[in-house]
Structure formats: structure tokens, C-alpha cells
Design a protein around this motif. Structure first.
Motif, PDB file in Angstrom:
ATOM      1  N   VAL A  26       0.879  -1.235   0.207  1.00 18.89           N
ATOM      2  CA  VAL A  26       0.265  -0.156  -0.056  1.00 18.89           C
ATOM      3  C   VAL A  26       0.922   1.413  -0.170  1.00 18.89           C
ATOM      4  CG1 VAL A  26      -1.711   1.223   1.281  1.00 18.89           C
ATOM      5  CG2 VAL A  26      -2.013  -1.215   1.166  1.00 18.89           C
ATOM      6  N   GLU A  27       2.201   1.337   0.870  1.00 18.84           N
ATOM      7  CA  GLU A  27       3.008   2.372   0.808  1.00 18.84           C
ATOM      8  C   GLU A  27       3.480   2.636  -0.437  1.00 18.84           C
ATOM      9  OE1 GLU A  27       4.553   5.799   1.837  1.00 18.84           O
ATOM     10  OE2 GLU A  27       2.803   4.703   2.890  1.00 18.84           O
ATOM     11  N   ARG A  28       4.065   1.546  -0.990  1.00 19.47           N
ATOM     12  CA  ARG A  28       4.581   1.557  -2.319  1.00 19.47           C
ATOM     13  C   ARG A  28       3.637   1.913  -3.399  1.00 19.47           C
ATOM     14  NH1 ARG A  28       9.518   2.538  -4.380  1.00 19.47           N
ATOM     15  NH2 ARG A  28       8.913   2.900  -6.465  1.00 19.47           N
ATOM     16  N   GLU A  32       4.003   5.364  -5.661  1.00 24.58           N
ATOM     17  CA  GLU A  32       3.722   5.290  -7.255  1.00 24.58           C
ATOM     18  C   GLU A  32       2.564   6.344  -7.507  1.00 24.58           C
ATOM     19  OE1 GLU A  32       5.819   3.990  -9.303  1.00 24.58           O
ATOM     20  OE2 GLU A  32       6.716   2.565  -7.936  1.00 24.58           O
ATOM     21  N   LEU A  33       1.445   6.504  -6.946  1.00 31.39           N
ATOM     22  CA  LEU A  33       0.374   7.194  -7.323  1.00 31.39           C
ATOM     23  C   LEU A  33       1.429   9.081  -7.359  1.00 31.39           C
ATOM     24  CD1 LEU A  33      -2.392   7.697  -8.114  1.00 31.39           C
ATOM     25  CD2 LEU A  33      -2.946   7.713  -5.325  1.00 31.39           C
ATOM     26  N   ASP A  34       2.081   9.040  -6.217  1.00 29.24           N
ATOM     27  CA  ASP A  34       2.667  10.480  -6.181  1.00 29.24           C
ATOM     28  C   ASP A  34       3.502  10.790  -7.676  1.00 29.24           C
ATOM     29  OD1 ASP A  34       1.740  10.998  -3.613  1.00 29.24           O
ATOM     30  OD2 ASP A  34       3.697  10.343  -2.643  1.00 29.24           O
ATOM     31  N   GLU A  35       4.094   9.701  -8.128  1.00 29.40           N
ATOM     32  CA  GLU A  35       4.797   9.900  -9.371  1.00 29.40           C
ATOM     33  C   GLU A  35       3.930   9.868 -10.425  1.00 29.40           C
ATOM     34  OE1 GLU A  35       7.658   6.339 -10.066  1.00 29.40           O
ATOM     35  OE2 GLU A  35       8.668   6.659  -8.185  1.00 29.40           O
ATOM     36  N   LEU A  36       2.843   9.236 -10.353  1.00 30.36           N
ATOM     37  CA  LEU A  36       1.781   9.642 -11.527  1.00 30.36           C
ATOM     38  C   LEU A  36       1.140  11.129 -11.445  1.00 30.36           C
ATOM     39  CD1 LEU A  36      -0.400   8.751 -13.673  1.00 30.36           C
ATOM     40  CD2 LEU A  36      -1.758   7.999 -11.476  1.00 30.36           C
ATOM     41  N   ALA A  37       1.156  11.455 -10.310  1.00 27.14           N
ATOM     42  CA  ALA A  37       0.605  12.882 -10.016  1.00 27.14           C
ATOM     43  C   ALA A  37       1.662  13.674 -10.598  1.00 27.14           C
ATOM     44  CB  ALA A  37       0.308  13.251  -8.393  1.00 27.14           C
ATOM     45  N   ALA A  38       2.877  13.482 -10.332  1.00 31.63           N
ATOM     46  CA  ALA A  38       3.870  14.349 -10.665  1.00 31.63           C
ATOM     47  C   ALA A  38       4.151  14.399 -12.102  1.00 31.63           C
ATOM     48  CB  ALA A  38       5.278  13.943 -10.230  1.00 31.63           C
ATOM     49  N   VAL A  49       2.601   8.921 -18.818  1.00 29.06           N
ATOM     50  CA  VAL A  49       1.483   8.923 -17.753  1.00 29.06           C
ATOM     51  C   VAL A  49       0.920   7.568 -17.780  1.00 29.06           C
ATOM     52  CG1 VAL A  49      -0.657  10.009 -17.073  1.00 29.06           C
ATOM     53  CG2 VAL A  49       0.973  11.531 -18.037  1.00 29.06           C
ATOM     54  N   LYS A  50       0.711   7.029 -18.839  1.00 28.21           N
ATOM     55  CA  LYS A  50       0.172   5.455 -18.820  1.00 28.21           C
ATOM     56  C   LYS A  50       1.031   4.638 -18.063  1.00 28.21           C
ATOM     57  CE  LYS A  50      -2.260   5.950 -23.112  1.00 28.21           C
ATOM     58  NZ  LYS A  50      -2.351   5.642 -24.464  1.00 28.21           N
ATOM     59  N   LEU A  51       2.172   4.702 -18.102  1.00 30.27           N
ATOM     60  CA  LEU A  51       3.279   3.952 -17.478  1.00 30.27           C
ATOM     61  C   LEU A  51       3.026   3.973 -16.110  1.00 30.27           C
ATOM     62  CD1 LEU A  51       6.320   3.514 -19.827  1.00 30.27           C
ATOM     63  CD2 LEU A  51       4.439   1.998 -19.668  1.00 30.27           C
ATOM     64  N   GLU A  52       3.133   5.230 -15.689  1.00 29.50           N
ATOM     65  CA  GLU A  52       2.989   5.685 -14.069  1.00 29.50           C
ATOM     66  C   GLU A  52       1.769   5.099 -13.482  1.00 29.50           C
ATOM     67  OE1 GLU A  52       5.550   6.383 -12.561  1.00 29.50           O
ATOM     68  OE2 GLU A  52       6.852   7.487 -13.860  1.00 29.50           O
ATOM     69  N   ALA A  53       0.621   5.199 -14.555  1.00 28.84           N
ATOM     70  CA  ALA A  53      -0.680   4.672 -13.966  1.00 28.84           C
ATOM     71  C   ALA A  53      -0.458   3.203 -13.747  1.00 28.84           C
ATOM     72  CB  ALA A  53      -1.663   4.977 -14.869  1.00 28.84           C
ATOM     73  N   ALA A  54       0.259   2.468 -14.805  1.00 28.02           N
ATOM     74  CA  ALA A  54       0.168   0.927 -14.721  1.00 28.02           C
ATOM     75  C   ALA A  54       1.049   0.573 -13.427  1.00 28.02           C
ATOM     76  CB  ALA A  54       1.068   0.574 -15.976  1.00 28.02           C
ATOM     77  N   ASP A  55       2.112   1.444 -12.983  1.00 26.82           N
ATOM     78  CA  ASP A  55       2.768   0.879 -11.874  1.00 26.82           C
ATOM     79  C   ASP A  55       1.711   0.891 -10.731  1.00 26.82           C
ATOM     80  OD1 ASP A  55       5.351   0.676 -12.729  1.00 26.82           O
ATOM     81  OD2 ASP A  55       5.872   2.922 -12.398  1.00 26.82           O
ATOM     82  N   VAL A  56       0.950   1.970 -10.412  1.00 30.10           N
ATOM     83  CA  VAL A  56      -0.110   1.692  -9.358  1.00 30.10           C
ATOM     84  C   VAL A  56      -1.022   0.480  -9.568  1.00 30.10           C
ATOM     85  CG1 VAL A  56      -2.020   3.079  -8.388  1.00 30.10           C
ATOM     86  CG2 VAL A  56      -0.038   4.457  -9.304  1.00 30.10           C
TER      87      VAL A  56
END
Length: 101
Positions: A26-28, A32-38, A49-56
Motif C-alpha cells: 500500500v505504501e509503495r 507510485e501514485l505520487d509519481e503519477l501525479a508528478a 503517464v500511462k506507464l506511471e498509472a500502470a505502476d499503481v
């Protein structure tokens, strides 16, 4: 072959090992959500952006997989609930359900 919560859980187990609790995943996911927001705030290209969303999503798949389910099944169940609710619309593409629904 499309990925599933089961296949992503197996990859996570092989790569990182299973966590003792879900809290680290959950913390990770938060990170990853912070990276998506950035990425969104920086106006990065859609592909990034899609790849960051995929990490989440990968982390969510791992969590649900550890719990013995499939994320797509959980999303389907939650969407059935959401479709039956009434909503307060915020006007920015978001909203919240009316309490009691």
C-alpha cells in the motif's frame, strides 16, 4: 497472454518475495501514485503517464492477488455498487456518493 492479478502476484513473489503484511505494498502504491501525479503535473507525454498509472495498477493487482482474487473482478463488483449509487458531482470530473447510498 494478458496479465492477471495471479500472474502479477507470482512475478512479485519471484522478484521481491511476498510481504508479511499488505502495508508495504500500500505504501509503495502511494509512492507510485505520487509519481503519477508528478507526471500529470509536469505535462509528461501520454505514454509516460500511462506507464506511471500502470505502476499503481501493478501494485493493486499484487494486493488483490495476495488476497486470492482478481482485480478486474473486484472492479466489476465495485462498479455494480457505484452504478446503483446517487452522486454529488463536483464539476471537475469527480464527485462523491451521497451518504447512505
Amino acid at each position: 497472454m494478458p496479465e492477471t492479478s495471479r500472474s502479477i502476484r507470482a512475478w512479485g513473489r519471484e522478484t521481491f518475495g511476498d510481504p508479511e503484511t499488505l502495508a508495504p505494498l500500500v505504501e509503495r502504491a502511494r509512492l507510485e501514485l505520487d509519481e503519477l501525479a508528478a507526471a500529470v503535473a509536469a505535462g509528461e507525454p501520454d505514454a509516460a503517464v500511462k506507464l506511471e498509472a500502470a505502476d499503481v495498477a501493478i501494485l493493486l493487482h499484487r494486493i488483490v492477488g495476495i488476497l486470492g482474487g482478481e482485480l478486474s473482478d473486484a472492479v466489476d463488483a465495485k462498479m455494480a455498487i457505484n452504478r446503483a449509487r446517487r452522486w454529488n458531482v463536483s464539476g471537475d470530473g469527480t464527485g462523491s456518493h451521497i451518504p447512505g447510498d
